[in-house]
Design a protein around this motif. Sequence first.
Motif, PDB file in Angstrom:
ATOM      1  N   TYR A 124       2.354 -10.704   0.577  1.00  0.00           N
ATOM      2  CA  TYR A 124       0.936 -10.339   0.579  1.00  0.00           C
ATOM      3  C   TYR A 124       0.284 -10.512   1.950  1.00  0.00           C
ATOM      4  O   TYR A 124      -0.755  -9.919   2.219  1.00  0.00           O
ATOM      5  N   THR A 125       0.858 -11.333   2.806  1.00  0.00           N
ATOM      6  CA  THR A 125       0.248 -11.568   4.118  1.00  0.00           C
ATOM      7  C   THR A 125       0.745 -10.597   5.184  1.00  0.00           C
ATOM      8  O   THR A 125       0.175 -10.532   6.266  1.00  0.00           O
ATOM      9  N   ASN A 126       1.784  -9.836   4.880  1.00  0.00           N
ATOM     10  CA  ASN A 126       2.290  -8.805   5.777  1.00  0.00           C
ATOM     11  C   ASN A 126       1.500  -7.527   5.511  1.00  0.00           C
ATOM     12  O   ASN A 126       1.265  -7.173   4.359  1.00  0.00           O
ATOM     13  N   GLU A 127       1.079  -6.815   6.548  1.00  0.00           N
ATOM     14  CA  GLU A 127       0.245  -5.621   6.372  1.00  0.00           C
ATOM     15  C   GLU A 127       0.917  -4.575   5.481  1.00  0.00           C
ATOM     16  O   GLU A 127       0.307  -4.049   4.553  1.00  0.00           O
TER      17      GLU A 127
ATOM     18  N   ALA B 299       1.253  -5.950   1.879  1.00  0.00           N
ATOM     19  CA  ALA B 299      -0.023  -5.912   1.162  1.00  0.00           C
ATOM     20  C   ALA B 299      -0.354  -4.490   0.701  1.00  0.00           C
ATOM     21  O   ALA B 299      -0.839  -4.286  -0.414  1.00  0.00           O
ATOM     22  N   LYS B 300      -0.056  -3.512   1.551  1.00  0.00           N
ATOM     23  CA  LYS B 300      -0.315  -2.108   1.211  1.00  0.00           C
ATOM     24  C   LYS B 300       0.536  -1.679   0.000  1.00  0.00           C
ATOM     25  O   LYS B 300       0.034  -1.070  -0.939  1.00  0.00           O
ATOM     26  N   ILE B 301       1.802  -2.018   0.030  1.00  0.00           N
ATOM     27  CA  ILE B 301       2.693  -1.674  -1.077  1.00  0.00           C
ATOM     28  C   ILE B 301       2.295  -2.446  -2.335  1.00  0.00           C
ATOM     29  O   ILE B 301       2.289  -1.887  -3.440  1.00  0.00           O
ATOM     30  N   SER B 302       1.936  -3.708  -2.179  1.00  0.00           N
ATOM     31  CA  SER B 302       1.547  -4.539  -3.325  1.00  0.00           C
ATOM     32  C   SER B 302       0.347  -3.953  -4.057  1.00  0.00           C
ATOM     33  O   SER B 302       0.274  -4.023  -5.285  1.00  0.00           O
ATOM     34  N   LYS B 303      -0.597  -3.367  -3.321  1.00  0.00           N
ATOM     35  CA  LYS B 303      -1.761  -2.749  -3.957  1.00  0.00           C
ATOM     36  C   LYS B 303      -1.330  -1.580  -4.839  1.00  0.00           C
ATOM     37  O   LYS B 303      -1.832  -1.410  -5.946  1.00  0.00           O
ATOM     38  N   ARG B 304      -0.402  -0.780  -4.364  1.00  0.00           N
ATOM     39  CA  ARG B 304       0.078   0.365  -5.161  1.00  0.00           C
ATOM     40  C   ARG B 304       0.818  -0.137  -6.397  1.00  0.00           C
ATOM     41  O   ARG B 304       0.660   0.374  -7.502  1.00  0.00           O
ATOM     42  N   PHE B 305       1.630  -1.142  -6.194  1.00  0.00           N
ATOM     43  CA  PHE B 305       2.395  -1.765  -7.275  1.00  0.00           C
ATOM     44  C   PHE B 305       1.441  -2.304  -8.344  1.00  0.00           C
ATOM     45  O   PHE B 305       1.634  -2.101  -9.537  1.00  0.00           O
ATOM     46  N   TYR B 306       0.391  -2.988  -7.897  1.00  0.00           N
ATOM     47  CA  TYR B 306      -0.597  -3.549  -8.820  1.00  0.00           C
ATOM     48  C   TYR B 306      -1.292  -2.439  -9.602  1.00  0.00           C
ATOM     49  O   TYR B 306      -1.550  -2.583 -10.802  1.00  0.00           O
TER      50      TYR B 306
END
Length: 161
Positions: free
Chosen positions: A8-11, A14-21
């Motif tokens: 989550y702290t890597n740019e 974090a970008k991929i995590s938002k899509r995943f969420y």
Amino acid sequence: MEPRMNLYTNELGAKISKRFYNVSLAIEQSTLPKATQNLVMLRVSQINGCGFCVDYHSKDAAAAGESAVRLNLVAAWRESTVFTEAERAALALAEEGTRLADAHRGVSDETWDQARKHYDEDQTVALVYLVAMINAANRLGVIVRTQGGSYEPGMLAGTSS
């Protein structure tokens, strides 16, 4: 065992995590019962040994009103009397869909038929995507060694957009 990385702290992470969420949010908002979703996510996370995800999903389920008895027995659901036939069908599909390397043909026709007996088309779609997404989340957590124990219900709610 120390965590290797915080995705989550890597740019990019974090970008991929938002899509995943956001994919996970669509599943959560489906008509598949929330209790079933919680049980499936917890059971798959147990199988995959993801400490963070077991922590996350057991605490979220408890916060949503799931009983301690059912949470404690989900690992032994076949030998328990506290789950409905529909929940048992979802848990069976989740286990077979998780243990693909252990099953020569993946999810059996019998298991699929039981799930379809209890869930309509949209609920089945949500269940299939849920199994795939929680397996992916577990793999991320295990690969980077995300530790369990510090999750608080709702703490990841702001990760969408």
